[in-house]
Design a protein around this motif. Structure first.
Motif, PDB file in Angstrom:
ATOM      1  N   TYR A   1       0.805  -1.299  -0.268  1.00 16.91           N
ATOM      2  CA  TYR A   1       0.061   0.347   0.570  1.00 16.91           C
ATOM      3  C   TYR A   1       1.184   1.479   0.144  1.00 16.91           C
ATOM      4  O   TYR A   1       0.784   2.397  -0.273  1.00 16.91           O
ATOM      5  CB  TYR A   1      -0.580   0.140   1.497  1.00 16.91           C
ATOM      6  CG  TYR A   1      -1.900  -0.752   0.572  1.00 16.91           C
ATOM      7  CD1 TYR A   1      -2.776  -0.645   0.232  1.00 16.91           C
ATOM      8  CD2 TYR A   1      -2.241  -2.071   1.854  1.00 16.91           C
ATOM      9  CE1 TYR A   1      -4.244  -0.972  -0.648  1.00 16.91           C
ATOM     10  CE2 TYR A   1      -3.474  -2.905   1.313  1.00 16.91           C
ATOM     11  CZ  TYR A   1      -4.676  -2.893   0.638  1.00 16.91           C
ATOM     12  OH  TYR A   1      -5.457  -3.007   0.091  1.00 16.91           O
ATOM     13  N   ALA A   2       1.622   1.637   1.146  1.00 10.05           N
ATOM     14  CA  ALA A   2       3.226   2.188   0.807  1.00 10.05           C
ATOM     15  C   ALA A   2       3.773   2.609  -0.708  1.00 10.05           C
ATOM     16  O   ALA A   2       3.675   3.647  -1.124  1.00 10.05           O
ATOM     17  CB  ALA A   2       4.161   1.925   2.120  1.00 10.05           C
ATOM     18  N   ILE A   3       4.201   1.465  -1.601  1.00  8.25           N
ATOM     19  CA  ILE A   3       4.405   1.430  -2.632  1.00  8.25           C
ATOM     20  C   ILE A   3       3.597   2.054  -3.713  1.00  8.25           C
ATOM     21  O   ILE A   3       3.236   2.917  -4.338  1.00  8.25           O
ATOM     22  CB  ILE A   3       4.933   0.379  -3.428  1.00  8.25           C
ATOM     23  CG1 ILE A   3       5.519  -0.655  -2.561  1.00  8.25           C
ATOM     24  CG2 ILE A   3       5.107   0.378  -4.773  1.00  8.25           C
ATOM     25  CD1 ILE A   3       6.369  -1.631  -3.131  1.00  8.25           C
ATOM     26  N   MET A   4       2.044   1.562  -3.748  1.00  9.68           N
ATOM     27  CA  MET A   4       0.960   2.109  -4.485  1.00  9.68           C
ATOM     28  C   MET A   4       0.823   3.676  -3.996  1.00  9.68           C
ATOM     29  O   MET A   4       0.809   4.244  -5.400  1.00  9.68           O
ATOM     30  CB  MET A   4      -0.681   1.430  -3.673  1.00  9.68           C
ATOM     31  CG  MET A   4      -1.471   1.888  -4.162  1.00  9.68           C
ATOM     32  SD  MET A   4      -3.408   1.001  -4.124  1.00  9.68           S
ATOM     33  CE  MET A   4      -4.503   1.022  -4.926  1.00  9.68           C
ATOM     34  N   SER A   5       1.128   4.054  -2.670  1.00 10.87           N
ATOM     35  CA  SER A   5       0.496   5.121  -2.648  1.00 10.87           C
ATOM     36  C   SER A   5       1.888   6.295  -2.801  1.00 10.87           C
ATOM     37  O   SER A   5       1.529   7.751  -3.847  1.00 10.87           O
ATOM     38  CB  SER A   5       0.828   5.723  -0.513  1.00 10.87           C
ATOM     39  OG  SER A   5       1.721   5.807  -0.776  1.00 10.87           O
ATOM     40  N   ASP A   6       2.914   5.912  -3.597  1.00 14.52           N
ATOM     41  CA  ASP A   6       4.376   6.599  -3.663  1.00 14.52           C
ATOM     42  C   ASP A   6       3.919   6.552  -5.180  1.00 14.52           C
ATOM     43  O   ASP A   6       4.181   7.409  -5.759  1.00 14.52           O
ATOM     44  CB  ASP A   6       5.219   5.716  -3.405  1.00 14.52           C
ATOM     45  CG  ASP A   6       6.587   6.267  -3.851  1.00 14.52           C
ATOM     46  OD1 ASP A   6       6.982   7.407  -3.761  1.00 14.52           O
ATOM     47  OD2 ASP A   6       7.696   5.349  -4.520  1.00 14.52           O
ATOM     48  N   ALA A   7       3.279   5.593  -5.889  1.00 16.26           N
ATOM     49  CA  ALA A   7       2.864   5.493  -7.508  1.00 16.26           C
ATOM     50  C   ALA A   7       2.260   6.283  -7.964  1.00 16.26           C
ATOM     51  O   ALA A   7       2.215   7.754  -8.735  1.00 16.26           O
ATOM     52  CB  ALA A   7       2.525   4.603  -7.800  1.00 16.26           C
ATOM     53  N   PHE A   8       1.032   7.029  -7.160  1.00 16.69           N
ATOM     54  CA  PHE A   8       0.011   8.731  -6.977  1.00 16.69           C
ATOM     55  C   PHE A   8       0.814   9.588  -6.474  1.00 16.69           C
ATOM     56  O   PHE A   8       0.722  10.052  -7.863  1.00 16.69           O
ATOM     57  CB  PHE A   8      -1.409   8.116  -6.617  1.00 16.69           C
ATOM     58  CG  PHE A   8      -1.968   6.809  -6.548  1.00 16.69           C
ATOM     59  CD1 PHE A   8      -3.100   7.727  -8.068  1.00 16.69           C
ATOM     60  CD2 PHE A   8      -1.899   5.895  -6.466  1.00 16.69           C
ATOM     61  CE1 PHE A   8      -4.050   7.228  -8.544  1.00 16.69           C
ATOM     62  CE2 PHE A   8      -3.337   4.911  -6.964  1.00 16.69           C
ATOM     63  CZ  PHE A   8      -4.322   5.129  -7.616  1.00 16.69           C
ATOM     64  N   TYR A   9       2.082   9.458  -5.521  1.00 18.57           N
ATOM     65  CA  TYR A   9       2.209  10.969  -5.612  1.00 18.57           C
ATOM     66  C   TYR A   9       3.169  11.370  -6.616  1.00 18.57           C
ATOM     67  O   TYR A   9       2.861  12.449  -6.790  1.00 18.57           O
ATOM     68  CB  TYR A   9       3.005  10.258  -4.071  1.00 18.57           C
ATOM     69  CG  TYR A   9       3.958  11.934  -3.337  1.00 18.57           C
ATOM     70  CD1 TYR A   9       3.620  12.489  -2.993  1.00 18.57           C
ATOM     71  CD2 TYR A   9       5.354  11.614  -3.998  1.00 18.57           C
ATOM     72  CE1 TYR A   9       3.986  13.913  -2.304  1.00 18.57           C
ATOM     73  CE2 TYR A   9       5.675  12.913  -3.657  1.00 18.57           C
ATOM     74  CZ  TYR A   9       5.322  13.304  -2.943  1.00 18.57           C
ATOM     75  OH  TYR A   9       6.200  15.303  -2.648  1.00 18.57           O
TER      76      TYR A   9
END
Length: 690
Positions: free
Chosen positions: A422-430
Motif C-alpha cells: 500500500y505504501a508503494i501504491m501511494s508512492d506511485a500516485f504521489y
C-alpha cells in the motif's frame, strides 16, 4: 323571408373525444396516485436517502460519505457495504486541495482499512510535505462493488469541487454489485441497469424492492449459511471461461463504464489519476482450471500429472518437458500454465515465467483477479483523455518484486497488498501527482521521501495484526479453504487482543484506538501512543484537540519539529493565545525567528496573559537583523556573540548555545564568548532548580 330557428344540437362529445379523455384518465389517474404515494413516503421519511453525501452530524458545515449510498447498487440491501466517514467542508477553503478516491476493496485498504490504505499513506506524506496546505482526501471506495458504482459516484463527485480524482478499480468487475456474474446482477443491458439505478432514488421503488425482498425471504428456504463470506455470496456464476460470452460481457461492461467515467471528468476539466491493476501472479495458484474434452483429456492428464510429480521432486527439466507437452495438447489449462511459470522461475528464465503466470491468471475460471486485458483497456483510455494520467502501480510493484514478478512479498492474498504494498501504491500516485499542477509548486525542502514515509507512517501494531487476522480468516473460507489458517489468529497479548476484538466486531476502530492509547501511556510507551494519536488525526484531520494531544507527546519525546507541526495545525483550526505562545517559543528554540514573528504578533493582539511581548518582538527582530549580517560574514565572532546574548536575554538556551558553540570554534579565547558561556551555565542551573 322568415329566419330559420337554429336549435343547439343535443349530441354529446364525439366518440373520439371520449376515447381521448378516457385514455388520459387511464394514464393520469394512476400517475397522480403514484405521485401521491411517493409524496406520502417522502413525508414520513420512508426508505433510504441514496445520495452520495449527507450532512455530518456533529457539524452541519461538513458533509460525509452517506452510509446508505451503496444501497442503490445492490439488489439485496443485506449485501450493501459501507465505507469511510471522512468529513469535508461544504464550502471548500481557498487553501484546501480536495481529492476524491474511487474504487473497491483494494482502494479502501482491505484488510487494514484506516491507515493501512494507500490514500492514508498519501495523505500523511502530503500533510508533512506541504504543512501549510490543507488536504481533504475523501475515499469513496467500497468492498464488493465495481465500475457501475464508480460511474454512479463520479456523476455526483463532479459537483463538489474536486481538484483531482484517484481511481483504482477492476478486480470486482465480474462478481461485484451489478457485475455480469454476480448474485447482485440486474441485466446485461446498460440502459436498463441505469434506468433501474435512477428509479431507486424514488421511495416508491424502494418500497416495491423491500416488499419483494420480504416475500422472497419468506418463500426461500435456501438461506445462505452463516459461514459463507461475501466473496462466495456474490459469486453466483463462479466459473467463467476465458473469452466466453460471459467473460466478454464483463470486459465490455468495464470498458464502457470506465470510458463514461473518464469522459465525464474530462467534460468538467477535472484531473483524473487512473491506476493499472496489481495482483498476485507468482504465488497464487489459479482457483479453477478447465480441462479438455474428448480424446485429449487422458493424454493431457498423463503429461500434466508426470510434470507435476517431477516439479514436486525438483526435477525442473523433466517437469518442463511433460508440462510443455501437456500445454501443447491443450493450451487453456490455468494449472498447467501456472506450473510452467513456476518451473521457468526456478530455472531462472524469468521473462518466460512472467508470460506463463499472466496466462494462468487470464485462464483462471474464478475471476477474482482482473485479466491482463483490463490493464490494456486502462492504458488506452488514458491516451484518449488529455486530463487523465496513468498511474503505473503495477510497474512500481514490479520494481520491488522478486525478479520483477509480483507475489507474496507484496500481496497478501489474490489482489490485496500488504502494508509495504500500500505504501508503494501511494508512492506511485504521489509521483504522478507531483508531475502535474494539482500539488503546490515551489520549495520542496520539507518533502518527505518514500524512505521517510516508511519509517514514520503511524500504523499501529494492532492495525497491522488486525490486517493479518482478516487475511487468515478469509483464507479459512471459500475459495481458499485453508483448514489451518485460523490457527494463526492469536490473542496472547494486549495488542493481539485489541486486534481480535476489532476483526470480529467486538469493538469499533475508534474505541480500539482510544483503548490502545491509554494502554501505551500507562506503560510510558509514548512513541507508540503518539502513533495512535496520529492515526486518529488521519481519520479526523479537522480535530484540533488531537493535534494538541500529539504535540504534547512530541514534547515528551523532545521531537520539536513534530511538536511545531502539530501545534501549527491545531492553531490553524482554532487559533488561541496559548497555542501561539507555544509556537513562537518553539520557533525561537529552533532558531527560526522569522517564522516566530507572525505568532508573536498574534500574541500581542490577543494577549490574555498580561505578558509584555513587545520586548520579545524587539529581541526577535534584532536576531533576524544580526542573522542577515552573519550571512555576509560567517567568521564574525562579535555578531555570533550578539545573537547568543540576545537569545540569552529571551531565556532561549538552545538558540544561545548554538551560536556560542560557533563563536568558540572560531576563537575559543574570546573574552565575550567565555562570559556568555558562564551566563549560559548559570541559566541552565537556574532552570534546573525551577
Amino acid at each position: 323571408m322568415s329566419k330559420k330557428l337554429v336549435i343547439p344540437s343535443s349530441k354529446g362529445p364525439s366518440k373520439k373525444r371520449i376515447i381521448l379523455f378516457k385514455g388520459i384518465s387511464i394514464i393520469l389517474v394512476p400517475l397522480i396516485i403514484l405521485c401521491l404515494i411517493e409524496f406520502g413516503l417522502r413525508l414520513f421519511h420512508y426508505g433510504n436517502n441514496v445520495s452520495l453525501f449527507v450532512e455530518y452530524g456533529p457539524d452541519k458545515e461538513y458533509l460525509v460519505f452517506n452510509p446508505d449510498a451503496s444501497k442503490r447498487y445492490f439488489t439485496d440491501n443485506n449485501f450493501a457495504t459501507t465505507g469511510n466517514l471522512e468529513p469535508f467542508k461544504k464550502k471548500k477553503d481557498n487553501n484546501t486541495i480536495r481529492i476524491f478516491v474511487l474504487g473497491e476493496s483494494t482502494t479502501i485498504g482491505y484488510p487494514y482499512f484506516h491507515n493501512g490504505s494507500f490514500h492514508r499513506w498519501l495523505q500523511y506524506r502530503l500533510m508533512h510535505t506541504f504543512p501549510d496546505k490543507n488536504f481533504e482526501i475523501i475515499n469513496l471506495s467500497l468492498t464488493a462493488v465495481n465500475s457501475y458504482t464508480v460511474l454512479g459516484f463520479a456523476k455526483e463527485v463532479v459537483n463538489y469541487q474536486p481538484d483531482a480524482v484517484l481511481i483504482y478499480t477492476g478486480h470486482n468487475e465480474f462478481y461485484g454489485a451489478l457485475g455480469a456474474a454476480s448474485t447482485q446482477h440486474i441485466s446485461s443491458n446498460r440502459f436498463i441497469v441505469n434506468l433501474i439505478l435512477d428509479l431507486r432514488e424514488l421511495k416508491l421503488a424502494q418500497l416495491i424492492t423491500n416488499l419483494y425482498e420480504r416475500l422472497r425471504g419468506f418463500h426461500n428456504n435456501d438461506k445462505a449459511e452463516h459461514s459463507e463470506t461475501r466473496m462466495q455470496l456474490m459469486a453466483t456464476n463462479q466459473e467463467i471461461r476465458y473469452q466466453s460470452a460471459l467473460y466478454t460481457k464483463g470486459v465490455n461492461q468495464f470498458k464502457t463504464n470506465m470510458d463514461a467515467v473518464l469522459n465525464l471528468f474530462n467534460t468538467h476539466h477535472i484531473p483524473v489519476f487512473l491506476s493499472n491493476l496489481v495482483s498476485n501472479e507468482k504465488d497464487l495458484k489459479p482457483f479453477i482450471s478447465f480441462e479438455p474434452n474428448g480424446a485429449l483429456i487422458s493424454v493431457f492428464k498423463r503429461n500434466y500429472s508426470m510434470g507435476l510429480k517431477a516439479f514436486n521432486n525438483n526435477d525442473f527439466a523433466g517437469a518442463y518437458h511433460y508440462l510443455n507437452q501437456a500445454e501443447k495438447q491443450y493450451n487453456n489449462s490455468a494449472f498447467c500454465n501456472y506450473y510452467l511459470g513456476r518451473v521457468c522461475f526456478a530455472k531462472g528464465d524469468f521473462e518466460q515465467a512472467r508470460q506463463y503466470f499472466l496466462k494462468a491468471q487470464d485462464l483462471d475460471g474464478l475471476r477474482f483477479r482482473a485479466p491482463e486485458e483490463f490493464n490494456t483497456i486502462l492504458t488506452k483510455l488514458c491516451l484518449r483523455y488529455p486530463n487523465t494520467h496513468l498511474v503505473d502501480t503495477k510497474g512500481a510493484f514490479e520494481s520491488y518484486a522478486d525478479h520483477h514478478i509480483i507475489g507474496n512479498e507484496l500481496i497478501l492474498d489474490h489482489v490485496h497488498p500488504d502494508l509495504k504494498g500500500y505504501a508503494i501504491m501511494s508512492d506511485a500516485f504521489y509521483n504522478e501527482l507531483r508531475k502535474t499542477k494539482v500539488l503546490p509548486d515551489g520549495d520542496l525542502a520539507n518533502e518527505m521521501s518514500f524512505r521517510q514515509l516508511l519509517q514514520s507512517m503511524p500504523v499501529s501494531r494492532t492495525d497491522s495484526i488486525a490486517g493479518m487476522d482478516r487475511i487468515f480468516n478469509l483464507k479459512s473460507h471459500w475459495p481458499y479453504n485453508d483448514p489451518t489458517a485460523k490457527d494463526s489468529i492469536k490473542a496472547d497479548n494486549a495488542e493481539q487482543t485489541f486486534a481480535y476484538e476489532l476483526v470480529f466486531n467486538k469493538a469499533s476502530w475508534n474505541v480500539t484506538m482510544n483503548s490502545l492509547y491509554i494502554y501505551y501511556v500507562g506503560y510510558h510507551r509514548y512513541k507508540e501512543a503518539r502513533d495512535v494519536v496520529e492515526s486518529l488525526i488521519l481519520e479526523d484531520s479537522g480535530n484540533e484537540d488531537l493535534y494538541e494531544k500529539a504535540a504534547a507527546l512530541d514534547g515528551t519525546l523532545k521531537d520539536y519539529k513534530s511538536t511545531l507541526y502539530n501545534f501549527k495545525k491545531s492553531f490553524a483550526l482554532s487559533p488561541s493565545f496559548d497555542k501561539a505562545r507555544y509556537i513562537f517559543v518553539l520557533y525561537l528554540k529552533c532558531d527560526q525567528p522569522d517564522n516566530a514573528i507572525p505568532y508573536i504578533d498574534y500574541g500581542i493582539s490577543n494577549n490574555t496573559s498580561g505578558l509584555n511581548l513587545n520586548n520579545l518582538k524587539a529581541f526577535t527582530e534584532n536576531v533576524i537583523q544580526l542573522k542577515r549580517s552573519y550571512l555576509t560574514d560567517s567568521t564574525n565572532v562579535k555578531i555570533l556573540n550578539q545573537i547568543a546574548s540576545t537569545y540569552l536575554s529571551m531565556d532561549n538556551q538552545d538558540g544561545a548555545e548554538k551560536y556560542i558553540k560557533k563563536a568558540s570554534k572560531i576563537n575559543p579565547e574570546n573574552y565575550d564568548t567565555k562570559l556568555l558561556i558562564s551566563k549560559l551555565n548559570n541559566l541552565s542551573v537556574k532552570n534546573e532548580h525551577k
